[in-house]
Design a protein around this motif. Structure first.
Motif, mmCIF file in Angstrom:
data_model
loop_
_atom_site.group_PDB
_atom_site.id
_atom_site.type_symbol
_atom_site.label_atom_id
_atom_site.label_comp_id
_atom_site.label_asym_id
_atom_site.label_seq_id
_atom_site.Cartn_x
_atom_site.Cartn_y
_atom_site.Cartn_z
ATOM 1 N N GLU A 52 33.433 28.801 -36.247
ATOM 2 C CA GLU A 52 34.578 28.289 -35.473
ATOM 3 C C GLU A 52 35.129 29.390 -34.564
ATOM 4 O OE1 GLU A 52 35.210 25.139 -35.587
ATOM 5 O OE2 GLU A 52 34.381 24.491 -37.501
ATOM 6 N N GLN A 54 39.678 23.281 -25.571
ATOM 7 C CA GLN A 54 38.669 23.298 -26.626
ATOM 8 C C GLN A 54 38.681 24.640 -27.374
ATOM 9 O OE1 GLN A 54 36.993 20.409 -27.145
ATOM 10 N NE2 GLN A 54 36.121 21.343 -28.982
ATOM 11 N N GLU A 66 39.279 25.115 -31.397
ATOM 12 C CA GLU A 66 38.346 25.792 -32.306
ATOM 13 C C GLU A 66 39.068 26.866 -33.119
ATOM 14 O OE1 GLU A 66 35.728 24.446 -32.876
ATOM 15 O OE2 GLU A 66 35.000 23.469 -31.080
ATOM 16 N N HIS A 126 40.722 25.062 -35.831
ATOM 17 C CA HIS A 126 39.746 24.695 -36.866
ATOM 18 C C HIS A 126 39.517 25.886 -37.803
ATOM 19 C CE1 HIS A 126 37.628 21.593 -33.978
ATOM 20 N NE2 HIS A 126 38.893 21.298 -34.233
ATOM 21 N N GLU A 169 27.701 22.430 -30.513
ATOM 22 C CA GLU A 169 28.418 21.513 -31.402
ATOM 23 C C GLU A 169 27.492 20.890 -32.450
ATOM 24 O OE1 GLU A 169 31.488 21.292 -31.924
ATOM 25 O OE2 GLU A 169 32.102 22.479 -30.202
ATOM 26 N N VAL A 201 27.276 23.307 -35.254
ATOM 27 C CA VAL A 201 28.501 23.304 -36.074
ATOM 28 C C VAL A 201 28.525 22.056 -36.965
ATOM 29 C CG1 VAL A 201 31.032 23.178 -35.983
ATOM 30 C CG2 VAL A 201 29.818 24.719 -34.452
ATOM 31 N N GLN A 245 34.170 16.543 -35.597
ATOM 32 C CA GLN A 245 32.877 16.788 -34.947
ATOM 33 C C GLN A 245 32.336 15.526 -34.292
ATOM 34 O OE1 GLN A 245 33.048 20.355 -34.851
ATOM 35 N NE2 GLN A 245 30.968 19.733 -34.341
ATOM 36 N N GLU A 291 34.167 15.173 -31.089
ATOM 37 C CA GLU A 291 33.758 16.182 -30.097
ATOM 38 C C GLU A 291 32.391 15.853 -29.515
ATOM 39 O OE1 GLU A 291 34.002 20.162 -31.631
ATOM 40 O OE2 GLU A 291 36.180 20.174 -31.459
HETATM 41 FE FE1 FEO Z 1 35.181 23.273 -34.616
HETATM 42 FE FE2 FEO Z 1 33.657 22.097 -32.370
HETATM 43 O O1 FEO Z 1 33.563 23.036 -33.901
#
Ligand code: FEO
Length: 175
Positions: A19, A48, A52, A55, A96, A99, A129, A132
């Motif tokens: 992250e 964004q 992150e 996050h 992404e 992740v 996710q 996103e």
């Molecule tokens: Fe938090 Fe888009 O990964």
């Protein structure tokens, strides 16, 4: 206090690093867009980057509440240049997807270890996710439709700005 399995602790520390990298990656992208006069894309990536970081901080809090000291990761250099906005968004999608795979791995691991607290905590990330990835897919689709004509960058930038405004509005409603 919750007892976290050491494999879960390792995976959460790894997730903090992912992250954190994502936040730097988007920050670098925002200023590459600034350099290309793509103001809509810059806004998208700055927001964004902040998301992150949020996050990442949520994982710090979860670990701390569980009595575990989180590990602050080393800063990895993100890419600073791209050949085109198309290439940049393709890299964003790849990033992404990685992740998402890491998050799904923690979900699987917590289920196997019967760590229902972590399993529950990670549900928020699964949904985040999904949202996103959906937003980036939409942008990639619009980029394809707009094509590569003379004014395409102008229209791509406007589309990304519109999508960013919709995300900001949806976040405002969710609060
Ligand atoms: Fe938090 Fe888009 O990964």
């Amino acid at each position: 206090m919750i007892d976290l399995n050491e494999k879960i602790v390792q995976a959460l520390n790894d997730q903090i690093a992912y992250e954190s990298f994502a936040s730097s990656f988007y920050l670098a992208l925002a200023y590459w867009c600034d350099d290309q006069a793509l103001e809509g894309c810059k806004k998208f990536f700055l927001r964004q980057s902040d998301e992150e970081r949020m996050h990442m901080l949520k994982i710090y809090e979860y670990m701390s509440e569980s009595g575990v000291l989180p590990v602050t990761p080393a800063i990895e250099q993100p890419p600073v240049k791209y050949n085109s906005i198309q290439e940049a968004f393709n890299k964003v999608f790849e990033q992404e997807r990685k992740v998402t795979a890491a998050i799904h791995n923690i979900v699987k691991m917590s289920d196997e270890l019967r760590d229902y607290n972590t399993l529950n905590f990670m549900q928020w990330y699964v949904e985040e996710q999904r949202e996103e990835e959906a937003a980036i897919r939409t942008i990639l689709d619009r980029i394809k439709v707009i094509g590569e004509g003379g004014q395409s960058l102008y229209y791509i930038d406007k589309e990304v700005e519109k999508i960013n405004d919709l995300i900001v509005a949806a976040e405002g409603e969710a609060e």
